[in-house]
Design an enzyme around this catalytic site. Structure first.
Site, PDB file in Angstrom:
ATOM      1  N   ASP A  78       5.052   6.667  14.197  1.00  0.00           N
ATOM      2  CA  ASP A  78       3.408   6.847  15.232  1.00  0.00           C
ATOM      3  C   ASP A  78       4.459   8.573  15.728  1.00  0.00           C
ATOM      4  O   ASP A  78       4.172   7.783  16.911  1.00  0.00           O
ATOM      5  CB  ASP A  78       4.275   6.029  16.893  1.00  0.00           C
ATOM      6  CG  ASP A  78       3.505   4.334  16.149  1.00  0.00           C
ATOM      7  OD1 ASP A  78       3.084   3.761  15.715  1.00  0.00           O
ATOM      8  OD2 ASP A  78       3.858   3.596  16.999  1.00  0.00           O
ATOM      9  N   ARG A 106      -1.293   9.053   6.082  1.00  0.00           N
ATOM     10  CA  ARG A 106      -3.466   8.260   5.460  1.00  0.00           C
ATOM     11  C   ARG A 106      -3.578   9.538   4.726  1.00  0.00           C
ATOM     12  O   ARG A 106      -4.652   8.931   4.456  1.00  0.00           O
ATOM     13  CB  ARG A 106      -3.443   7.634   7.490  1.00  0.00           C
ATOM     14  CG  ARG A 106      -2.922   6.736   7.611  1.00  0.00           C
ATOM     15  CD  ARG A 106      -3.077   6.940   9.516  1.00  0.00           C
ATOM     16  NE  ARG A 106      -2.967   6.270  10.113  1.00  0.00           N
ATOM     17  CZ  ARG A 106      -2.862   4.473  10.322  1.00  0.00           C
ATOM     18  NH1 ARG A 106      -3.671   3.590   8.876  1.00  0.00           N
ATOM     19  NH2 ARG A 106      -2.073   3.702  11.470  1.00  0.00           N
ATOM     20  N   GLN A 150      -2.007   8.679  -3.062  1.00  0.00           N
ATOM     21  CA  GLN A 150      -0.712   8.227  -3.586  1.00  0.00           C
ATOM     22  C   GLN A 150      -0.519   8.313  -4.984  1.00  0.00           C
ATOM     23  O   GLN A 150       0.143   9.177  -5.782  1.00  0.00           O
ATOM     24  CB  GLN A 150      -1.132   6.177  -3.229  1.00  0.00           C
ATOM     25  CG  GLN A 150       0.011   5.809  -4.239  1.00  0.00           C
ATOM     26  CD  GLN A 150       1.981   6.785  -4.054  1.00  0.00           C
ATOM     27  OE1 GLN A 150       2.297   6.522  -2.954  1.00  0.00           O
ATOM     28  NE2 GLN A 150       2.426   6.420  -4.300  1.00  0.00           N
ATOM     29  N   HIS A 172       0.182  15.713  -6.760  1.00  0.00           N
ATOM     30  CA  HIS A 172       0.583  17.240  -7.969  1.00  0.00           C
ATOM     31  C   HIS A 172      -0.026  18.498  -8.309  1.00  0.00           C
ATOM     32  O   HIS A 172       0.536  19.244  -8.342  1.00  0.00           O
ATOM     33  CB  HIS A 172       1.581  16.080  -9.220  1.00  0.00           C
ATOM     34  CG  HIS A 172       1.940  15.501  -8.655  1.00  0.00           C
ATOM     35  ND1 HIS A 172       3.026  15.148  -8.773  1.00  0.00           N
ATOM     36  CD2 HIS A 172       2.173  13.733  -8.566  1.00  0.00           C
ATOM     37  CE1 HIS A 172       3.643  14.163  -8.391  1.00  0.00           C
ATOM     38  NE2 HIS A 172       3.382  13.432  -8.875  1.00  0.00           N
ATOM     39  N   HIS A 208       8.610  18.574  -2.973  1.00  0.00           N
ATOM     40  CA  HIS A 208       8.269  18.323  -2.268  1.00  0.00           C
ATOM     41  C   HIS A 208       9.582  17.064  -1.281  1.00  0.00           C
ATOM     42  O   HIS A 208       9.308  16.658  -0.423  1.00  0.00           O
ATOM     43  CB  HIS A 208       6.614  16.347  -2.809  1.00  0.00           C
ATOM     44  CG  HIS A 208       7.661  15.689  -3.388  1.00  0.00           C
ATOM     45  ND1 HIS A 208       7.529  15.704  -4.766  1.00  0.00           N
ATOM     46  CD2 HIS A 208       8.101  14.490  -2.788  1.00  0.00           C
ATOM     47  CE1 HIS A 208       8.316  14.387  -5.343  1.00  0.00           C
ATOM     48  NE2 HIS A 208       8.869  13.719  -4.303  1.00  0.00           N
ATOM     49  N   TYR A 254       5.613   1.313  -6.100  1.00  0.00           N
ATOM     50  CA  TYR A 254       5.071   1.794  -6.744  1.00  0.00           C
ATOM     51  C   TYR A 254       3.871   1.805  -7.773  1.00  0.00           C
ATOM     52  O   TYR A 254       3.070   0.951  -8.357  1.00  0.00           O
ATOM     53  CB  TYR A 254       4.896   3.640  -6.508  1.00  0.00           C
ATOM     54  CG  TYR A 254       5.714   4.000  -7.915  1.00  0.00           C
ATOM     55  CD1 TYR A 254       4.975   3.674  -9.440  1.00  0.00           C
ATOM     56  CD2 TYR A 254       6.721   4.800  -7.615  1.00  0.00           C
ATOM     57  CE1 TYR A 254       5.666   4.676 -10.336  1.00  0.00           C
ATOM     58  CE2 TYR A 254       7.506   5.223  -8.498  1.00  0.00           C
ATOM     59  CZ  TYR A 254       7.172   4.675  -9.805  1.00  0.00           C
ATOM     60  OH  TYR A 254       7.809   5.339 -11.139  1.00  0.00           O
ATOM     61  N   ARG A 258      12.132 -11.574  -8.556  1.00  0.00           N
ATOM     62  CA  ARG A 258      13.058 -12.177  -9.301  1.00  0.00           C
ATOM     63  C   ARG A 258      14.510 -11.345  -9.282  1.00  0.00           C
ATOM     64  O   ARG A 258      15.174 -11.669  -9.687  1.00  0.00           O
ATOM     65  CB  ARG A 258      12.402 -11.841 -10.565  1.00  0.00           C
ATOM     66  CG  ARG A 258      13.143 -11.791 -11.295  1.00  0.00           C
ATOM     67  CD  ARG A 258      13.271 -13.816 -11.591  1.00  0.00           C
ATOM     68  NE  ARG A 258      14.298 -13.720 -13.277  1.00  0.00           N
ATOM     69  CZ  ARG A 258      14.997 -14.505 -13.272  1.00  0.00           C
ATOM     70  NH1 ARG A 258      15.716 -15.517 -12.679  1.00  0.00           N
ATOM     71  NH2 ARG A 258      16.038 -15.417 -14.387  1.00  0.00           N
ATOM     72  N   TYR A 279      -1.893   7.357 -15.241  1.00  0.00           N
ATOM     73  CA  TYR A 279      -0.978   8.808 -14.299  1.00  0.00           C
ATOM     74  C   TYR A 279      -2.006   9.882 -15.241  1.00  0.00           C
ATOM     75  O   TYR A 279      -1.493  10.840 -14.940  1.00  0.00           O
ATOM     76  CB  TYR A 279       0.589   8.401 -13.951  1.00  0.00           C
ATOM     77  CG  TYR A 279       0.971   7.123 -13.319  1.00  0.00           C
ATOM     78  CD1 TYR A 279      -0.386   6.610 -12.560  1.00  0.00           C
ATOM     79  CD2 TYR A 279       2.453   7.239 -13.312  1.00  0.00           C
ATOM     80  CE1 TYR A 279       0.574   5.765 -11.388  1.00  0.00           C
ATOM     81  CE2 TYR A 279       2.727   5.817 -12.656  1.00  0.00           C
ATOM     82  CZ  TYR A 279       1.591   5.165 -11.686  1.00  0.00           C
ATOM     83  OH  TYR A 279       2.005   3.836 -10.783  1.00  0.00           O
ATOM     84  N   HIS A 305      -3.663  10.300 -17.208  1.00  0.00           N
ATOM     85  CA  HIS A 305      -5.077   9.755 -18.119  1.00  0.00           C
ATOM     86  C   HIS A 305      -5.729  11.335 -18.891  1.00  0.00           C
ATOM     87  O   HIS A 305      -5.790  12.254 -17.420  1.00  0.00           O
ATOM     88  CB  HIS A 305      -5.905   8.783 -17.379  1.00  0.00           C
ATOM     89  CG  HIS A 305      -7.103   8.980 -17.999  1.00  0.00           C
ATOM     90  ND1 HIS A 305      -8.297   9.523 -18.278  1.00  0.00           N
ATOM     91  CD2 HIS A 305      -7.794   7.387 -18.429  1.00  0.00           C
ATOM     92  CE1 HIS A 305      -9.271   8.886 -18.735  1.00  0.00           C
ATOM     93  NE2 HIS A 305      -9.421   7.691 -18.924  1.00  0.00           N
TER      94      HIS A 305
END
Length: 534
Positions: A10, A18, A22, A86, A103, A176, A194, A239, A241
């Site tokens: 908060d 937000r 990502q 990036h 970062h 991720y 698992r 990622y 591409h």
């Protein structure tokens, strides 16, 4: 979420996540990949607290405040990401000490600012989180100790939960890999549920040192391998591409072009531009993906170049890939984009065709493309998380009967790899590809056709009529025509090609082929119209 995590969530500094995607520019290729660092950070925090609580059942030295620190570090590990991640990271200049901006370091700066700005120290004390714990959270985020009495030295395994610098098995990757595969629409065999019950803390020998680290039950080795395989597949398919990388380059160019005109107010009212915003946490808190909208909605000439680049992205008039190859050690001598670019230019300067054409007063379109400001080299690394080594060899394991850690043998790792994925049985686990992106306007393939067409048309008498059909007046055509004869008297197609390029620049992309074909047929060049634009 735990109440101490809710205190962090908060705050304006965390809510900023937000508005940072990502996967950055990947959403231009995979439309559903619009999830943000906000939900990823909450996911990492949840998994971190789960794993820490699981470890605490068998390890009485793990305190409740340790679990809180790990959970908060998971929440705040991405606070320092800039717009489109990036794309921004690549353009931030080095600091005063010459160190490259990262970062992770920025995340620590933002976390410390968030604590002070929202007066959280007093509230966090209710959960036994004092100055030492806040310092420990910073250490977990950045991955190194900050003083001699660091908790990182005695409880290194807690750092590994969020940011495992030894072998890359951490809850950040678990979240991720799972989340990105879901939003990209890719199926994944990896399931962290698992693995989680089979993580324990044991003494591990590293060279001459011994310290407590996270160890994994030997029977989940194949599950860990699925994680590395899924990671590589995500890099290969999404990622890194090619189109996504090209759009990242374009975003970077747009941010650089608009940087001086994007102003953010920092502490004490001081103003910072986009690249300077990393120097002030208050200013940086205002920097997110929405600066793209600010650029698009800007008026006047100040951000005109940046607007044009963003407009090209949305119209799919992207930079073109004009070369791609698999890197081979000993041939290129480097896997750095800047060094490969220099190597390419040196080759062109040594080329006889390039050196002979360089005496001409004007550059051909091909030479214009290869000029220093128009190309950029991007290097893609596809591996399983351990560069050219197998990541499973760096992971300490334990078994049910043995109370100590051990590493898998090379033979057993190879068996696991072959069993899980045939491709891994190849001679190398590390592949590098490089492609050259062209910043010049338009489609390079279409430009190559225009070059061939100009050469085919030669010095035909119908060229005057052809120029007229393309809406070039008599005087303008004469200027182009004069360039078709060189100073040494030889005939060339330079003027015709220049005219075609000028026509292409002013004609909407969607109507270029139709208009050019119509003009060729109307001028008596039906054969060329069929040959090039059928």
């Amino acid at each position: 979420m735990a109440p101490y995590c809710q205190l962090i969530i908060d705050t304006p500094e965390f809510q900023r996540l937000r508005f940072i995607k990502q996967l950055g520019s990947t959403c231009y290729v995979f439309p559903s990949a619009v999830h943000t660092r906000f939900e990823h950070s909450i996911g990492v925090s949840h998994l971190a607290s789960r794993l820490a609580e699981s470890l605490a059942r068998d390890n009485k030295t793990i305190e409740k405040s340790d679990i809180a620190c790990v959970a908060i570090a998971g929440l705040c590990h991405d606070l320092g990401h800039g717009p489109f991640s990036h794309a921004f990271e690549k353009i931030v200049p080095p600091g005063k000490n010459g160190e490259k901006w990262s970062h992770e370091e920025q995340s620590v700066i933002m976390f410390e600012y968030m604590i002070a700005h929202n007066e959280l120290r007093r509230k966090l004390k209710e959960y036994n989180i004092y100055e030492q714990e806040i310092n420990f959270i910073c250490e977990i985020i950045v991955g190194r100790p900050r003083g001699e009495n660091s908790k990182l030295n005695t409880k290194f395994y807690l750092h590994q939960i969020v940011n495992n610098s030894i072998n890359g098995v951490d809850v950040d990757k678990w979240d991720y890999v799972t989340r990105d595969a879901l939003y990209l629409g890719m199926k994944s065999a990896f399931d962290f549920n698992r693995i989680m019950p089979f993580v324990k803390v044991y003494d591990v020998n590293r060279d001459e040192d011994k310290r407590k680290e996270l160890c994994f039950r030997d029977k989940v080795a194949s599950d860990l391998n699925h994680m590395f395989l899924t990671r590589r597949r995500l890099h290969y398919a999404a990622y890194q591409h090619r189109v996504s990388r090209i759009i990242t380059i374009m975003l970077k160019d747009a941010f650089l072009a608009a940087s001086n005109d994007l102003i953010f107010i920092g502490i004490d009212g001081k103003k910072y531009d986009l690249l300077e915003s990393v120097q002030d946490p208050m200013a940086f808190c205002q920097v997110n993906d929405t600066i793209l909208n600010v650029i698009m909605l800007s008026q006047g000439k100040r951000m005109e170049k940046a607007r044009e680049i963003i407009d090209r992205i949305h119209k799919r008039q992207l930079y073109q890939c004009i070369g791609e190859y698999q890197h081979v050690d000993g041939v290129m001598h480097s896997s750095k984009g800047s060094e490969i670019l220099e190597w390419i230019h040196n080759l062109r300067e040594e080329s006889p065709s390039t050196s002979s054409s360089s005496t001409s007063s004007s550059k051909s379109p091909a030479e214009e493309i290869w000029s220093q400001g128009n190309i950029e080299v991007e290097v893609s690394n596809f591996n399983y998380g351990g560069d050219d080594k197998n990541p499973l060899l760096h992971i300490p394991f334990y078994n049910k009967s043995n109370g100590s850690s051990f590493h898998l043998s090379t033979y057993k790792v190879c068996v696991i790899l072959r069993y899980s994925f045939v491709e891994c049985a190849g001679p190398t686990l590390d592949q590098r590809y490089a492609f050259v992106a062209n910043r010049c306007q338009g489609d390079r393939k279409f430009e190559m056709k225009l070059e061939e067409l100009a050469e085919d048309l030669g010095i035909s008498n119908n060229l005057r009529k052809f120029a007229s059909k393309l809406s070039f007046g008599y005087e303008v055509w004469n200027q182009y025509k004069s360039s078709n004869t060189r100073q040494d008297g030889l005939i060339c197609c330079e003027g015709t090609l220049s005219m075609l390029m000028a026509w292409k620049k002013r004609t909407p992309r969607q109507s270029q082929i139709v208009e050019l074909r119509r003009a060729l047929v109307a001028s008596g060049f039906t054969e060329q119209a069929e040959k090039y634009f059928n």
